[in-house]
Write an enzyme that holds these catalytic residues in place. Structure first.
Site, PDB file in Angstrom:
ATOM      1  N   ASP A 166     -23.207 100.141 -67.776  1.00 52.25           N
ATOM      2  CA  ASP A 166     -22.905 100.910 -68.984  1.00 52.25           C
ATOM      3  C   ASP A 166     -22.859 102.417 -68.726  1.00 52.25           C
ATOM      4  O   ASP A 166     -23.503 103.192 -69.410  1.00 52.25           O
ATOM      5  CB  ASP A 166     -23.985 100.568 -70.032  1.00 52.25           C
ATOM      6  CG  ASP A 166     -23.726 101.197 -71.385  1.00 52.25           C
ATOM      7  OD1 ASP A 166     -22.556 101.266 -71.798  1.00 52.25           O
ATOM      8  OD2 ASP A 166     -24.705 101.634 -72.027  1.00 52.25           O
ATOM      9  N   GLU A 415     -31.988  95.536 -64.171  1.00 55.57           N
ATOM     10  CA  GLU A 415     -31.609  94.371 -64.969  1.00 55.57           C
ATOM     11  C   GLU A 415     -30.780  93.335 -64.220  1.00 55.57           C
ATOM     12  O   GLU A 415     -29.715  92.928 -64.698  1.00 55.57           O
ATOM     13  CB  GLU A 415     -30.884  94.825 -66.236  1.00 55.57           C
ATOM     14  CG  GLU A 415     -31.749  95.671 -67.135  1.00 55.57           C
ATOM     15  CD  GLU A 415     -31.155  95.855 -68.538  1.00 55.57           C
ATOM     16  OE1 GLU A 415     -29.998  95.467 -68.736  1.00 55.57           O
ATOM     17  OE2 GLU A 415     -31.857  96.367 -69.412  1.00 55.57           O
ATOM     18  N   TYR A 471     -34.670  95.951 -76.530  1.00 54.32           N
ATOM     19  CA  TYR A 471     -33.906  96.565 -77.620  1.00 54.32           C
ATOM     20  C   TYR A 471     -34.025  95.902 -78.986  1.00 54.32           C
ATOM     21  O   TYR A 471     -33.040  95.863 -79.736  1.00 54.32           O
ATOM     22  CB  TYR A 471     -32.424  96.670 -77.207  1.00 54.32           C
ATOM     23  CG  TYR A 471     -32.208  97.757 -76.162  1.00 54.32           C
ATOM     24  CD1 TYR A 471     -32.164  99.090 -76.534  1.00 54.32           C
ATOM     25  CD2 TYR A 471     -32.092  97.437 -74.807  1.00 54.32           C
ATOM     26  CE1 TYR A 471     -31.988 100.092 -75.587  1.00 54.32           C
ATOM     27  CE2 TYR A 471     -31.921  98.434 -73.857  1.00 54.32           C
ATOM     28  CZ  TYR A 471     -31.873  99.754 -74.255  1.00 54.32           C
ATOM     29  OH  TYR A 471     -31.705 100.747 -73.325  1.00 54.32           O
ATOM     30  N   GLU A 509     -36.814 101.160 -70.971  1.00 56.76           N
ATOM     31  CA  GLU A 509     -35.679 101.357 -71.880  1.00 56.76           C
ATOM     32  C   GLU A 509     -36.019 100.768 -73.234  1.00 56.76           C
ATOM     33  O   GLU A 509     -36.556  99.650 -73.317  1.00 56.76           O
ATOM     34  CB  GLU A 509     -34.402 100.679 -71.373  1.00 56.76           C
ATOM     35  CG  GLU A 509     -33.751 101.388 -70.213  1.00 56.76           C
ATOM     36  CD  GLU A 509     -32.386 100.798 -69.854  1.00 56.76           C
ATOM     37  OE1 GLU A 509     -31.719 100.251 -70.761  1.00 56.76           O
ATOM     38  OE2 GLU A 509     -32.010 100.895 -68.676  1.00 56.76           O
TER      39      GLU A 509
HETATM   40  C1  GCB Z   1     -29.506  98.596 -70.668  1.00 55.75           C
HETATM   41  C2  GCB Z   1     -28.980  99.208 -69.426  1.00 55.75           C
HETATM   42  C3  GCB Z   1     -28.444 100.612 -69.651  1.00 55.75           C
HETATM   43  C4  GCB Z   1     -27.643 100.663 -70.949  1.00 55.75           C
HETATM   44  C5  GCB Z   1     -28.573 100.292 -72.094  1.00 55.75           C
HETATM   45  C6  GCB Z   1     -27.854 100.283 -73.446  1.00 55.75           C
HETATM   46  O1  GCB Z   1     -30.250  97.663 -70.678  1.00 55.75           O
HETATM   47  O2  GCB Z   1     -29.928  99.214 -68.382  1.00 55.75           O
HETATM   48  O3  GCB Z   1     -27.653 100.983 -68.549  1.00 55.75           O
HETATM   49  O4  GCB Z   1     -27.050 101.911 -71.154  1.00 55.75           O
HETATM   50  O5  GCB Z   1     -29.093  99.020 -71.880  1.00 55.75           O
HETATM   51  O6  GCB Z   1     -27.872 101.282 -74.141  1.00 55.75           O
HETATM   52  O7  GCB Z   1     -27.279  99.252 -73.794  1.00 55.75           O
END
Ligand code: GCB
Length: 600
Positions: A166, A415, A471, A509
Site C-alpha cells: 500500500d 504482514e 484495524y 499499526e
Molecule cells: C497495513 C499495511 C500498511 C497499510 C495499512 C493500511 O496493514 O501494513 O502498509 O498502509 O495497513 O492503511 O491499510
C-alpha cells in the site's frame, strides 16, 4: 552481500563528493538503450533532479506511471590527485534495480531499491578529466523481488505495476550518489558491543581492513576528550563513568579507527558516532540499559510532495520536530530501510527505531485486496529467488545499520501470510540464517496482520517480540459499530493474556483514514472527529493490558499509494497531512504521550 557499507566521510585519507543535482533522464520502453549505446552517455533526455523519484515531475499519466527500464546520465570530473587511490561510486539507493556504466564500461548491477551499493570505478576512469556515469534503472515488480508485486501489460501495450503493498512505487535515484576516493589499504567495516559495569562500560569492537597494517581505536566523549584507546583489530575500550545513550536523551561518543604504523600519518582513518547502550527483551519487557521502556510513535514512510520517496533533509527535520513535539520516542521504518541520515538523526535525538527490510506483500490476500489473486504466496516458483534476495537484503541492512544506537530491532517481514503452513519452512530459513548477523543480537521480529492471531499464526515461535497491525474501527466495525470493534479487540487481547503471553506485544499499526478539514458532529468515518474516536478506543485497550509495550500509530503523515476505490489520492491515516500539518488527532497524542512515563 556488499563488502563495505560504511557511510562516506571526508578526512585526510578519504574524500566524499556528492554527485547530486540535475542528471539527464530517459525512459526506455522499447529497450533500445543498449542497442543505441546509451551506456556511453546522452544529452537528449530531460533533466532530472537527483535525489528524487521521477514520477511526480511529469504532467502526463503515462510518464508518471511508467514501468520498465529508465536511464540516467551525467558527467563528473576525476582530479589527477585521485590517481593511485581506490575510486568508488556509492549509490545510496536506486529503486528497484540498476546497472552502472562508467565511460561506457559496465561496472556492476544491483538488485533492491532501498539499500546502498558501491561500484569500483578505478579501472574505468580518466584522471584529470571529465568522465560519464550512466545508470540503467528498472522499476518493475515481481514475486521474485522485494517488495512483492506483479507487472502487467495493458491492452494498449503499456506496462503497469500491481503492488501487493500500500505505497506508491516511486522510482529512480531516490537517494544521493557519491564519488569516493579511498586509501588502497583501508577500514572496510567495524562492529561494537557493550557491557555495562556499574558506572563504567566496556566497548568491545572488531575492525575489518583489507590489509595487515596495525589498527588503533580510540573513543572521544562529546567534548572531544579521548577517554579510551586500544590496539588491534579486536579489542575492548574501557570507559570510566560512561554516559549512556538513553531514549530521548542521547549521548554520542566519537569512535576513531586508524590504520597504519605511524599515528601522525595513518594510511586510513574512519570516524563515526556511537552510543553506549544495551537492548534486551526480558519477559514482556523491552529493556534499554536494563530499564523497561514503552514505545510511543509511528509507522512512517519516506514520502513527500514533488520528489516522492526521495530523501529530503528538510522533510526529515520537520518530521523529527513533529515527533518530538507530540511526545514520541520511536518509529518503524515501514516498509523498507530508510536513508542513512534518518538513523543519524535518530541517534542524535534519542529515538528508537525498528529497522524493516522491504519484505512486504508476501501475502496473496494482500494482492487480492488490491485486485490480485488468492493463492499461497509461500508456494510457487518465485520462492527460491525471493529467498536469496530477502536474506541478501537482511545481510546488507544489518551490515549497514548495526552500529546505530537508535536501532532497537530488525523487522524481517511486514504482514506476511503466516496462517499458511507453507510459510513455516521459509520463516525457519530466514530466522536461522539471520541469527548471528548482528553482533549486538538485537531482537528480530515482523508484523502480524489481522488474519494472523495467536490462534491462527503458525510462526509465533520465531519473533523475539510481537508486532500487531490491527484495524477494528476502520476495515471492520467502522463508524457506529466501533463499540463492537473495541469488544473484539479486547477479546483478542484476552486470548493473548490467557495463553500466557511471554514476550512483549507492540501495536505497530492501527488508525483510520481521515480527510483533513472534514468535520461532523456527531462524527462519521473519514472525519477528524472519528479518527480521534478510533485512537481513543485503542488507547483505552492499551491501558488495560500490561503486556502491551508500545503503540505506533499508522501513520505519521498521509502518503501516496496506487489509485483505487479504497484510497482517496493516497492513504489518509496520517496524524499529520502529507504537508505535515496537524489533524485533530495530533493534539490528542500530544496530550497523551507527553504524560505517559517512559516505562509505562
Ligand atoms: C497495513 C499495511 C500498511 C497499510 C495499512 C493500511 O496493514 O501494513 O502498509 O498502509 O495497513 O492503511 O491499510
Amino acid at each position: 552481500m556488499e563488502t563495505s557499507l560504511l557511510y562516506p566521510v571526508t578526512n585526510d585519507q578519504r574524500t566524499d563528493q556528492k554527485l547530486d543535482g540535475l542528471w539527464q533522464f530517459k525512459f526506455d520502453e522499447t529497450k533500445q538503450g543498449v542497442k543505441d549505446g546509451w551506456e556511453t552517455g546522452f544529452h537528449d533526455g530531460v533533466s532530472m533532479p537527483v535525489p528524487a523519484s521521477f514520477n511526480d515531475f511529469f504532467t502526463d499519466k503515462e510518464s508518471r506511471e511508467y514501468t520498465g527500464d529508465f536511464w540516467y546520465s551525467r558527467k563528473f570530473f576525476v582530479p589527477s590527485a585521485a590517481k593511485g587511490k581506490a575510486l568508488f561510486l556509492r549509490f545510496d539507493a536506486v529503486t528497484h534495480r540498476a546497472t552502472i556504466f562508467v565511460n561506457g564500461k559496465e561496472i556492476r548491477s544491483h538488485e533492491g531499491g532501498f539499500l546502498p551499493f558501491t561500484a569500483d570505478i578505478s579501472s574505468a576512469v580518466h584522471y584529470g578529466a571529465e568522465n560519464t556515469v550512466v545508470v540503467k534503472g528498472n522499476n518493475e515488480l515481481s514475486r521474485e523481488a522485494l517488495p512483492a508485486g506483479d507487472t502487467i501489460t495493458l491492452r494498449n501495450g503499456k506496462k503497469m505495476v500491481r503492488p501487493f503493498f500500500d505505497f506508491y512505487n516511486y522510482s529512480g535515484l531516490n537517494r544521493s550518489v557519491h564519488l569516493l576516493t579511498l586509501p588502497q589499504e583501508r577500514v572496510l567495516d567495524y562492529t561494537t558491543t557493550f557491557e555495562l559495569n556499574g558506572q563504567d562500560a566496556t566497548v568491545n569492537y572488531t575492525v575489518t581492513t583489507n590489509g595487515d597494517a596495525p589498527v588503533t581505536v580510540s573513543l572521544a566523549d562529546a567534548d572531544g576528550q579521548v577517554v579510551a584507546t586500544a590496539q588491534g583489530k579486536e579489542g575492548a575500550l574501557q570507559v570510566k563513568n560512561a554516559h549512556l545513550w538513553q531514549v530521548r536523551n542521547a549521548y554520542l561518543y566519537t569512535l576513531t579507527i586508524q590504520v597504519g604504523d605511524d599515528a601522525q600519518t595513518p594510511v586510513d582513518t574512519y570516524t563515526d558516532r556511537i552510543g553506549i547502550r544495551t537492548i534486551k527483551i526480558s519477559g514482556t519487557n523491552i529493556l534499554v540499559n536494563d530499564k523497561p521502556i514503552y514505545l510511543k510513535g509511528f509507522g512512517r514512510h519516506e514520502d513527500s510532495p514533488f520528489a516522492g520517496r526521495a530523501f529530503d533533509l528538510n522533510v526529515e527535520k520537520k518530521d523529527f520536530a513533529l515527533m518530538k513535539w507530540i511526545g514520541a520516542n520511536s518509529f518503524r521504518t515501514s516498509h523498507y530501510p530508510y536513508d542513512e541520515q534518518v538513523y543519524k538523526i535518530a541517534d542524535e535525538e534519542g529515538f528508537l527505531l525498528t529497522d524493516e527490510v522491504p519484505a512486504v506483500g508476501f501475502k496473496m490476500a494482500a494482492a487480492a485486496f488490491l485486485g490480485g489473486l488468492n493463492q499461497s504466496f509461500f508456494k510457487g516458483p518465485w520462492l527460491k529467488k525471493l529467498h536469496e534476495r530477502h536474506i541478501d537484503q537482511i545481510r546488507d541492512l544489518i551490515k549497514r545499520d548495526k552500529n546505530h544506537p537508535s536501532v532497537l530491532a530488525w523487522s524481517l517481514f511486514n504482514e506476511p501470510d503466516t496462517i499458511d503452513e507453507n510459510a513455516v519452512p521459509y520463516f525457519k530459513q530466514i530466522f536461522d540464517e539471520s541469527k548471528d548477523l548482528d553482533p549486538q543480537s538485537r531482537p528480530r521480529t515482523f508484523t502480524l496482520s489481522e488474519d494472523d492471531t495467536i490462534e491462527t499464526s503458525k510462526v509465533l515461535d520465531f519473533p523475539d517480540f510481537y508486532m500487531l497491525n490491527r484495524y477494528p474501527g476502520w476495515y471492520h466495525f467502522g463508524g457506529y459499530q466501533i463499540s463492537d470493534g473495541e469488544a473484539g479487540l479486547r477479546d483478542e487481547m484476552d486470548k493473548w493474556q490467557k495463553a500466557g503471553v511471554t514476550k512483549p506485544v507492540v501495536f505497530t499499526e492501527f488508525g483510520a483514514d481521515t480527510e483533513a478539514g472534514l468535520h461532523k458532529l456527531p462524527s462519521v468515518m473519514w472525519t477528524e472527529e472519528y479518527q480521534v474516536e478510533v485512537l481513543k478506543m485503542f488507547s483505552r485497550v492499551f491501558d488495560d493490558y500490561d503486556f502491551i509495550k508500545g503503540e505506533q500509530v499508522w501513520n505519521l503523515a498521509d502518503f501516496q499509494t496506487v489509485e483505487g476505490n479504497m484510497r482517496v489520492n493516497g492513504n489518509k491515516k496520517g496524524i499529520f497531512t502529507r504537508d505535515r500539518q496537524p489533524k485533530e488527532a495530533a493534539f490528542f497524542y500530544h496530550d497523551r504521550w507527553n504524560k505517559l512515563p517512559l516505562d509505562y
